[in-house]
Design a protein around this motif. Structure first.
Motif, PDB file in Angstrom:
ATOM      1  N   LEU A  59      38.924  -1.022  -6.444  1.00 54.51           N
ATOM      2  CA  LEU A  59      39.678  -0.349  -5.388  1.00 54.51           C
ATOM      3  C   LEU A  59      39.182   1.086  -5.190  1.00 54.51           C
ATOM      4  N   ASN A  60      38.865   1.761  -6.286  1.00 58.38           N
ATOM      5  CA  ASN A  60      38.302   3.108  -6.162  1.00 58.38           C
ATOM      6  C   ASN A  60      37.007   3.087  -5.359  1.00 58.38           C
ATOM      7  N   LEU A  61      36.169   2.091  -5.645  1.00 59.28           N
ATOM      8  CA  LEU A  61      34.887   1.965  -4.945  1.00 59.28           C
ATOM      9  C   LEU A  61      35.124   1.677  -3.454  1.00 59.28           C
ATOM     10  N   ALA A  62      36.044   0.757  -3.170  1.00 56.06           N
ATOM     11  CA  ALA A  62      36.346   0.409  -1.776  1.00 56.06           C
ATOM     12  C   ALA A  62      36.879   1.631  -1.020  1.00 56.06           C
ATOM     13  N   CYS A  63      37.730   2.405  -1.682  1.00 53.56           N
ATOM     14  CA  CYS A  63      38.282   3.608  -1.035  1.00 53.56           C
ATOM     15  C   CYS A  63      37.174   4.615  -0.758  1.00 53.56           C
ATOM     16  N   ASP A  64      36.301   4.830  -1.754  1.00 52.35           N
ATOM     17  CA  ASP A  64      35.247   5.835  -1.598  1.00 52.35           C
ATOM     18  C   ASP A  64      34.222   5.426  -0.554  1.00 52.35           C
ATOM     19  N   ARG A  65      33.926   4.124  -0.473  1.00 49.93           N
ATOM     20  CA  ARG A  65      32.825   3.690   0.389  1.00 49.93           C
ATOM     21  C   ARG A  65      33.259   3.229   1.772  1.00 49.93           C
ATOM     22  N   LEU A  66      34.518   2.802   1.931  1.00 50.05           N
ATOM     23  CA  LEU A  66      34.909   2.259   3.229  1.00 50.05           C
ATOM     24  C   LEU A  66      36.246   2.781   3.768  1.00 50.05           C
ATOM     25  N   LEU A  67      37.257   2.803   2.902  1.00 48.81           N
ATOM     26  CA  LEU A  67      38.609   3.017   3.424  1.00 48.81           C
ATOM     27  C   LEU A  67      38.923   4.464   3.776  1.00 48.81           C
ATOM     28  N   THR A  68      38.239   5.405   3.125  1.00 46.98           N
ATOM     29  CA  THR A  68      38.560   6.809   3.397  1.00 46.98           C
ATOM     30  C   THR A  68      37.293   7.605   3.691  1.00 46.98           C
ATOM     31  N   ASN A  69      37.482   8.726   4.306  1.00 45.98           N
ATOM     32  CA  ASN A  69      36.426   9.709   4.474  1.00 45.98           C
ATOM     33  C   ASN A  69      36.683  10.826   3.455  1.00 45.98           C
ATOM     34  N   PRO A  70      35.946  10.826   2.340  1.00 47.76           N
ATOM     35  CA  PRO A  70      36.262  11.747   1.239  1.00 47.76           C
ATOM     36  C   PRO A  70      36.130  13.223   1.618  1.00 47.76           C
ATOM     37  N   VAL A  71      35.451  13.501   2.734  1.00 46.62           N
ATOM     38  CA  VAL A  71      35.311  14.908   3.156  1.00 46.62           C
ATOM     39  C   VAL A  71      36.657  15.453   3.629  1.00 46.62           C
ATOM     40  N   ILE A  72      37.442  14.625   4.323  1.00 49.71           N
ATOM     41  CA  ILE A  72      38.689  15.149   4.898  1.00 49.71           C
ATOM     42  C   ILE A  72      39.939  14.425   4.392  1.00 49.71           C
ATOM     43  N   GLU A  73      39.755  13.370   3.603  1.00 52.33           N
ATOM     44  CA  GLU A  73      40.929  12.594   3.194  1.00 52.33           C
ATOM     45  C   GLU A  73      41.045  12.446   1.671  1.00 52.33           C
ATOM     46  N   ASP A  74      42.276  12.393   1.224  1.00 50.88           N
ATOM     47  CA  ASP A  74      42.582  12.040  -0.160  1.00 50.88           C
ATOM     48  C   ASP A  74      43.189  10.645  -0.176  1.00 50.88           C
ATOM     49  N   TYR A  75      43.155  10.002  -1.318  1.00 48.33           N
ATOM     50  CA  TYR A  75      43.849   8.723  -1.405  1.00 48.33           C
ATOM     51  C   TYR A  75      44.464   8.547  -2.789  1.00 48.33           C
ATOM     52  N   CYS A  76      45.469   7.693  -2.833  1.00 52.84           N
ATOM     53  CA  CYS A  76      45.969   7.222  -4.114  1.00 52.84           C
ATOM     54  C   CYS A  76      46.425   5.793  -3.879  1.00 52.84           C
ATOM     55  N   PHE A  77      46.581   5.034  -4.947  1.00 54.26           N
ATOM     56  CA  PHE A  77      47.024   3.657  -4.755  1.00 54.26           C
ATOM     57  C   PHE A  77      47.880   3.177  -5.907  1.00 54.26           C
ATOM     58  N   GLU A  78      48.628   2.113  -5.620  1.00 55.44           N
ATOM     59  CA  GLU A  78      49.428   1.434  -6.638  1.00 55.44           C
ATOM     60  C   GLU A  78      48.939  -0.003  -6.727  1.00 55.44           C
ATOM     61  N   LEU A  79      48.874  -0.514  -7.932  1.00 59.82           N
ATOM     62  CA  LEU A  79      48.430  -1.894  -8.150  1.00 59.82           C
ATOM     63  C   LEU A  79      49.531  -2.689  -8.828  1.00 59.82           C
ATOM     64  N   ASP A  80      49.812  -3.870  -8.304  1.00 63.06           N
ATOM     65  CA  ASP A  80      50.739  -4.791  -8.960  1.00 63.06           C
ATOM     66  C   ASP A  80      50.095  -6.156  -9.023  1.00 63.06           C
ATOM     67  N   GLU A  81      50.408  -6.891 -10.064  1.00 62.82           N
ATOM     68  CA  GLU A  81      49.942  -8.267 -10.103  1.00 62.82           C
ATOM     69  C   GLU A  81      50.651  -9.037  -8.994  1.00 62.82           C
ATOM     70  N   ALA A  82      49.883  -9.765  -8.179  1.00 70.36           N
ATOM     71  CA  ALA A  82      50.494 -10.483  -7.064  1.00 70.36           C
ATOM     72  C   ALA A  82      51.201 -11.720  -7.581  1.00 70.36           C
ATOM     73  N   ARG A  83      52.352 -11.997  -6.985  1.00 69.91           N
ATOM     74  CA  ARG A  83      53.026 -13.251  -7.320  1.00 69.91           C
ATOM     75  C   ARG A  83      52.215 -14.396  -6.728  1.00 69.91           C
ATOM     76  N   SER A  84      52.226 -15.536  -7.389  1.00 65.88           N
ATOM     77  CA  SER A  84      51.393 -16.652  -6.928  1.00 65.88           C
ATOM     78  C   SER A  84      51.896 -17.231  -5.614  1.00 65.88           C
ATOM     79  N   ASN A  85      53.205 -17.093  -5.374  1.00 66.45           N
ATOM     80  CA  ASN A  85      53.761 -17.640  -4.138  1.00 66.45           C
ATOM     81  C   ASN A  85      54.641 -16.582  -3.474  1.00 66.45           C
TER      82      ASN A  85
END
Lengths: 88, 88
Positions: A59-85
């Motif tokens: 997720l860190n890699l995805a944020c740095d390379r695609l989801l954000t523009n590190p020059v002008i944006e910050d990001y943080c995230f939360e991770l949870d194990e997904a329920r199967s259904n």
């Protein structure tokens, strides 16, 4: 394993936010006492990873390379194990 | 009293999200195993209100009337009392 990630992308404090300023002005005209408004992005995703550490790294890699523009944006995230259904 | 609000605006589950689909496709091309991506808005604001109940009511009204399109979007928010001298 599947993980549900919630990513919050915000403009860095030093970067102007014209959309936020417009919303603040509109809210003030609607008689809401609002001091500041900043608008960012909220991304929900379900991803496959071996474990939480792997998911975190991916997720860190995805944020740095695609989801954000590190020059002008910050990001943080939360991770949870997904329920199967998931109900929603 | 001042309150800090974090508003999360998401597309309703039945509404298509072309931007999310594009991001999902890009992540897949970058070898990330991603099952779904939904992109919403994340709004931070500082507002004046008499108490938490008042802040809650004001924020609901602002979301319904300006911040979201209730036909295609859902929202939820968190309210915290703002520190008098915030560091960020």
């Amino acid at each position: 394993m599947k993980f549900k990630a919630r990513v919050y992308v915000t403009l860095r404090p030093s970067v102007l936010d014209p959309a936020g300023t417009a919303v603040q002005s509109a809210l003030t005209q609607m008689d809401f006492a609002v001091e500041s408004v900043r608008i960012g992005k909220y991304i929900e995703m379900v991803l496959d990873a071996e474990d939480e550490k792997d998911a975190d790294a991916k997720l860190n890699l995805a944020c740095d390379r695609l989801l954000t523009n590190p020059v002008i944006e910050d990001y943080c995230f939360e991770l949870d194990e997904a329920r199967s259904n998931p109900s929603n």
